[in-house]
Design an enzyme around this catalytic site. Structure first.
Site, mmCIF file in Angstrom:
data_model
loop_
_atom_site.group_PDB
_atom_site.id
_atom_site.type_symbol
_atom_site.label_atom_id
_atom_site.label_comp_id
_atom_site.label_asym_id
_atom_site.label_seq_id
_atom_site.Cartn_x
_atom_site.Cartn_y
_atom_site.Cartn_z
ATOM 1 N N LYS A 58 -2.948 5.886 -4.301
ATOM 2 C CA LYS A 58 -4.119 6.736 -4.006
ATOM 3 C C LYS A 58 -3.989 8.121 -4.611
ATOM 4 C CE LYS A 58 -3.962 4.488 0.533
ATOM 5 N NZ LYS A 58 -2.556 4.471 0.945
ATOM 6 N N ASP B 45 0.834 -1.204 0.000
ATOM 7 C CA ASP B 45 0.000 0.000 0.000
ATOM 8 C C ASP B 45 0.868 1.254 0.000
ATOM 9 O OD1 ASP B 45 -2.885 1.095 0.646
ATOM 10 O OD2 ASP B 45 -1.517 2.182 1.972
ATOM 11 N N TYR C 129 2.637 9.842 -0.165
ATOM 12 C CA TYR C 129 3.723 9.213 0.610
ATOM 13 C C TYR C 129 5.095 9.480 -0.029
ATOM 14 C CZ TYR C 129 -0.067 6.349 2.696
ATOM 15 O OH TYR C 129 -1.218 5.910 3.306
#
Ligand code: NAP
Length: 285
Positions: free
Chosen positions: A91, A58, A63
């Site tokens: 995402k 993930d 990030y």
């Protein structure tokens, strides 16, 4: 091993997957990468996780480590793990709702992969999320993403989305732990065939020395983190524990040689305090 939403936890293994509403399957044990710096560090961590048997990785554009995640996936492929067995999630960040396709393509490019397994709306940005979801629906037709989902959506936000769009999200990734046991949201997701993915399942480390957890851990001769991970698995959740230490990455994957009894599951269920260590999406509307 592919299981339906209600699986028998007796048969859980590191290869266990849940079937999503779009027909694809998702590994139950995932590895989270938030706050792991890009470059050598994230490459080492993700590669270690893949070698330990994790198959879900993930990340997110915010990030800032998609490049290293992609490098680690390729290193694991060179060691013989087929791409089809690895499940990569990234995402869409909040600032990118006005440029969804461009942001998606940039993520794909940074990862250096042919496709993304799961693309999520990171936060339910007010006034944007419905239109963004319609663009996500179209992204599916490109073949560059296999499944689409959301993150940090409340029941009301899920209902609103489902009323106004065609495709039901495959996944809702939310904060979830024994101290934030979101039963209503879990029931709603189960009823609507949406996989609930637990983030910060280890409470970012903050509750791991809780005396009640330690007592149960001692009883099973397991670590507190292993008890929490197993509790999530026995609730048929996909979960994303994160560690930056190889020993703990391995430890967190060694949760398939024991089972928490129904009695102790009930005890752990009773610890809920609606305790959050991340932001509360309910404050967003
Ligand atoms: P977490 O997995 O709940 O906890 C990570 C913390 O626990 C780290 O400080 C880690 O320390 C410690 N830890 C891990 N294993 C341990 C063990 N066996 N024994 C003792 N301590 C241990 O926290 P998280 O990173 O917030 O959440 C996990 C993932 O969920 C993220 O990485 C991200 O992928 C995802 N997430 C998504 C969202 C979202 O908005 N969608 C928000 C937050 C998180 P060490 O590193 O020192 O081992």
């Amino acid at each position: 091993m592919i299981l339906n939403l209600l699986c028998d936890h007796m048969v859980l293994s590191i290869n266990s997957r849940l079937k999503m509403n779009d027909g694809n399957s998702i590994p139950m044990l995932g590895y989270g990468t938030w706050q792991i710096p890009d470059g050598k560090k994230v490459e080492e961590c993700v590669f270690t996780a893949l070698m330990c048997g994790y198959r879900l990785i993930d990340t997110a554009s915010i990030y800032d480590n998609e490049k290293g995640v992609g490098n680690a996936v390729r290193s694991a492929m060179k060691k013989g793990i087929p791409r089809k067995d690895i499940f990569v999630t990234t995402k869409l960040w909040n600032d990118d709702h006005n440029r969804v396709e461009a942001a998606f393509n940039e993520s794909l490019e940074r990862l250096g992969l042919d496709y993304i397994d799961l693309y999520l709306i990171h936060w339910p940005v007010i006034g944007k999320r419905i239109n963004t979801w319609k663009i996500f629906e179209r992204l599916l037709n490109t073949g560059k993403v296999k499944s689409i989902g959301v993150s940090n959506f409340t029941i009301a936000q899920l209902k609103e989305l489902m009323m106004q769009t065609k495709i039901v999200p495959a996944v809702n990734q939310v904060e979830f732990s024994p101290w934030l046991y979101q039963r209503e949201l879990l029931d709603f997701c189960n009823k609507n065939n949406i996989i609930l993915e637990a983030y910060s399942p280890l409470t970012r480390g903050r509750m791991l020395s809780d005396p009640m957890l330690r007592e149960i851990a001692e009883k099973y001769k397991k670590s507190p983190a292993q008890i929490v991970i197993r509790w999530c698995l026995q609730h048929n959740l996909v979960l994303l524990p994160k560690s930056t230490e190889p020993v703990k990455i391995k430890e967190n994957s060694e949760v398939f040689d024991f089972e928490i009894t129904e009695e102790d599951m009930n005890v752990i269920d009773s610890w809920n305090k609606n305790l959050r260590f991340c932001w509360n999406p309910e404050e967003l509307d």
